[in-house]
Design a protein around this motif. Structure first.
Motif, PDB file in Angstrom:
ATOM      1  N   PHE A   1       0.874  -1.264   0.111  1.00 21.55           N
ATOM      2  CA  PHE A   1       0.200  -0.210  -0.029  1.00 21.55           C
ATOM      3  C   PHE A   1       0.813   1.215   0.096  1.00 21.55           C
ATOM      4  O   PHE A   1       0.648   2.277  -0.793  1.00 21.55           O
ATOM      5  CB  PHE A   1      -0.913   0.173   1.202  1.00 21.55           C
TER       6      PHE A   1
ATOM      7  N   HIS B   1       2.932   1.984  -3.320  1.00 25.17           N
ATOM      8  CA  HIS B   1       2.062   2.128  -4.498  1.00 25.17           C
ATOM      9  C   HIS B   1       1.198   3.384  -4.312  1.00 25.17           C
ATOM     10  O   HIS B   1       1.057   4.268  -5.418  1.00 25.17           O
ATOM     11  CB  HIS B   1       0.959   0.897  -4.646  1.00 25.17           C
ATOM     12  N   ARG B   2       0.867   3.744  -2.952  1.00 22.89           N
ATOM     13  CA  ARG B   2       0.007   5.061  -2.989  1.00 22.89           C
ATOM     14  C   ARG B   2       0.640   6.293  -2.256  1.00 22.89           C
ATOM     15  O   ARG B   2      -0.014   7.289  -2.395  1.00 22.89           O
ATOM     16  CB  ARG B   2      -1.313   4.629  -2.089  1.00 22.89           C
ATOM     17  N   ILE B   3       1.577   5.990  -1.664  1.00 22.33           N
ATOM     18  CA  ILE B   3       2.194   7.185  -0.792  1.00 22.33           C
ATOM     19  C   ILE B   3       3.292   7.517  -1.353  1.00 22.33           C
ATOM     20  O   ILE B   3       4.275   6.959  -1.641  1.00 22.33           O
ATOM     21  CB  ILE B   3       2.405   6.491   0.750  1.00 22.33           C
ATOM     22  N   GLU B   4       3.716   8.891  -1.405  1.00 22.54           N
ATOM     23  CA  GLU B   4       4.913   9.484  -1.873  1.00 22.54           C
ATOM     24  C   GLU B   4       5.817   9.394  -0.547  1.00 22.54           C
ATOM     25  O   GLU B   4       5.396   9.447   0.581  1.00 22.54           O
ATOM     26  CB  GLU B   4       4.644  10.919  -1.889  1.00 22.54           C
TER      27      GLU B   4
ATOM     28  N   ALA C   1       5.436   6.299  -4.379  1.00 19.19           N
ATOM     29  CA  ALA C   1       4.759   6.090  -5.585  1.00 19.19           C
ATOM     30  C   ALA C   1       5.289   6.913  -6.966  1.00 19.19           C
ATOM     31  O   ALA C   1       4.966   6.270  -7.798  1.00 19.19           O
ATOM     32  CB  ALA C   1       3.374   6.854  -5.191  1.00 19.19           C
ATOM     33  N   GLN C   2       6.086   7.851  -6.557  1.00 19.01           N
ATOM     34  CA  GLN C   2       6.598   8.531  -7.770  1.00 19.01           C
ATOM     35  C   GLN C   2       7.675   7.540  -8.899  1.00 19.01           C
ATOM     36  O   GLN C   2       7.674   7.846  -9.880  1.00 19.01           O
ATOM     37  CB  GLN C   2       7.399   9.659  -7.549  1.00 19.01           C
TER      38      GLN C   2
ATOM     39  N   ARG D   1       3.041   0.310 -10.851  1.00 18.31           N
ATOM     40  CA  ARG D   1       2.244   1.006 -11.954  1.00 18.31           C
ATOM     41  C   ARG D   1       2.589   0.490 -13.516  1.00 18.31           C
ATOM     42  O   ARG D   1       1.897   0.725 -14.409  1.00 18.31           O
ATOM     43  CB  ARG D   1       2.297   2.456 -12.015  1.00 18.31           C
TER      44      ARG D   1
END
Length: 454
Positions: free
Chosen positions: A212, A215-218, A221-222, A227
């Motif tokens: 999680f 995939h979702r938190i900076e 995620a960058q 992805r």
């Protein structure tokens, strides 16, 4: 971040190190509570978990070491401003982790029972060891997946995130141990086997939380790890294995020597095995100090070496190794003063406590050597110098340490304590040789940089 003064380096080192240390303590605490709570159930369950752990830990640490190879890869990419290649490297490391997990499960299914049958164990001890490892097997894939994602997050300097993930999972592990070992609140009373079930469930928890965050938190995620999924890249696997395999085997040689000693001590009675494992478990908890410094040095030295700032890399090396030595002297005092109280954490039986306290005296000496050897390996990994450490650890632990221990235990009156004499000898030789190797690497790297600039 780039640092210009020693005080800035101390601050950045602590920012990286303290969360790693907290994370390692939490992970070690899972093993501590497995051992501790199993010991409270019965000495046979403690001995069974000890044998199971001794078989599993060298495999886990060795293979995790291979996957940790992603840390210097990401650190160098970050230091050299090649951030676009990081996501691809991480997903390939995850694929590699899945492949390693499946291989371990397949091999374990074939050889585990014959290994246990070949050991002179009491029936109850052998039964606990077998089913403890069977339960733990369900957590192998998430454990290796978490190892990759944690190494990625740590390499970016975000060690506080992995600390948070592990701290969240620790109470869950303790609660599940309580419910499954002792059979509380309607759960089955599984004894030491329940510790394996609890640990496997905890590994799935930390893996899912890590997915999680990545995939979702900076800032994770960058990099788009999940992805832009690509196929398996054998070229990237080769790069990861070139760094990771020597790290993994060096770690394996170091940890497996302790497992080998535990297995060779199976010829002694259950009380001796239990006391040995209790002392070794606490010493392993103290080992989290140098191993955390090792991981911090891999990140920081790798970042500076990747950027070509060799003077800064050397300063971080000195800071980490010096700090580890000071901390080892402090923990030596703790073992001397509170040995009886520490032993009492593992058992209620007087005989086990007295023997554990005696083993802890020997632990003082080899944890001082660990304070030199382990951070030095971290600095060498930061320079991507991993092959010599592999040979050094093999010779020090298996060619020197184990034979000295066997001879001392078999042919002197020291008995079981002789194996710990061997551990001390091997670790001391390893620490000296690794430190010498670091000096050579720093000198050669500086000469090479001068030649390239000319």
């Amino acid at each position: 971040m780039t640092t210009t003064s020693f005080s800035q380096k101390v601050k950045q080192f602590l920012i990286i190190f303290l969360p790693i240390f907290t994370t390692q303590i939490a992970l070690s605490a899972m093993s501590f509570f497995d051992t501790n709570m199993s010991g409270k159930f019965s000495p046979a369950d403690l001995a069974g978990v000890a044998i199971g752990t001794s078989l599993w830990m060298p495999v886990q640490t060795g293979l995790s070491g291979i996957l940790i190879g992603i840390t210097p890869v990401v650190s160098h990419l970050l230091g050299s401003k090649r951030k676009d290649q990081i996501g691809h490297s991480v997903i390939q490391a995850l694929y590699l982790g899945i492949a390693v997990s499946l291989a371990v499960l397949a091999i374990g299914a074939m050889i585990l029972t014959p290994i246990l049958n070949g050991m002179p164990l009491e029936p109850r001890v052998a039964q606990v060891a077998l089913y403890f490892l069977c339960a733990l097997a369900f957590g192998i894939l998430p454990l290796f997946g978490y190892t990759v994602l944690r190494s990625f997050m740590d390499a970016l300097g975000q060690t506080r995130i992995t600390m948070f993930i592990t701290l969240v999972s620790l109470p869950v592990n303790i609660l599940l141990n309580y419910l499954l070992i002792f059979g509380r609140w309607g759960f089955p009373q599984l004894g030491g086997v329940g510790a394996g079930v609890a640990t496997a469930c905890t590994y799935w928890l930390i893996f899912l939380i890590s997915i999680f965050f990545v995939h979702r938190i900076e800032p994770f995620a960058q990099y788009g790890v999940f992805r832009h999924l690509t196929g398996v890249s054998l070229g990237k696997w080769k790069e990861l294995l070139k760094i990771g395999v020597p790290i993994g085997f060096a770690t394996f040689f170091e940890t497996s020597i302790f497992a080998a000693v535990t297995l060779m001590m199976s010829r002694f009675d259950t009380i001796t095995i239990a006391a040995h494992q209790a002392a070794l478990n606490f010493a392993s908890t103290l080992y989290m100090l140098p191993v955390s410094i090792c991981m911090a040095l891999t990140i920081l030295v790798g970042y500076e070496a990747g950027a070509g700032r060799l003077r800064d890399a050397k300063q971080y090396s000195l800071l980490g190794i010096g700090g580890a030595i000071v901390l080892s002297l402090l923990t030596a005092v703790v073992l001397l003063v509170f040995g009886e109280q520490i032993a009492g954490l593992y058992s209620n039986e007087h005989e086990v406590i007295a023997l554990t306290q005696h083993f802890l005296i020997y632990a003082i000496f080899f944890q001082i050597s660990d304070a030199i050897a382990t951070p030095t390996q971290g600095a060498l990994r930061g320079y991507k110098d991993v092959n010599p450490a592999l040979m050094i650890t093999f010779v020090a632990y298996w060619i020197i340490g184990l034979p000295v221990g066997y001879i001392t235990a078999t042919y002197t009156s020291l008995g079981a304590f002789g194996y710990w004499i061997g551990l001390i000898a091997g670790l001391a030789v390893g620490a000296t040789a690794l430190l010498w190797r670091l000096f050579l690497v720093q000198r050669k790297t500086a000469v090479r940089m001068v030649e390239q600039s000319n």
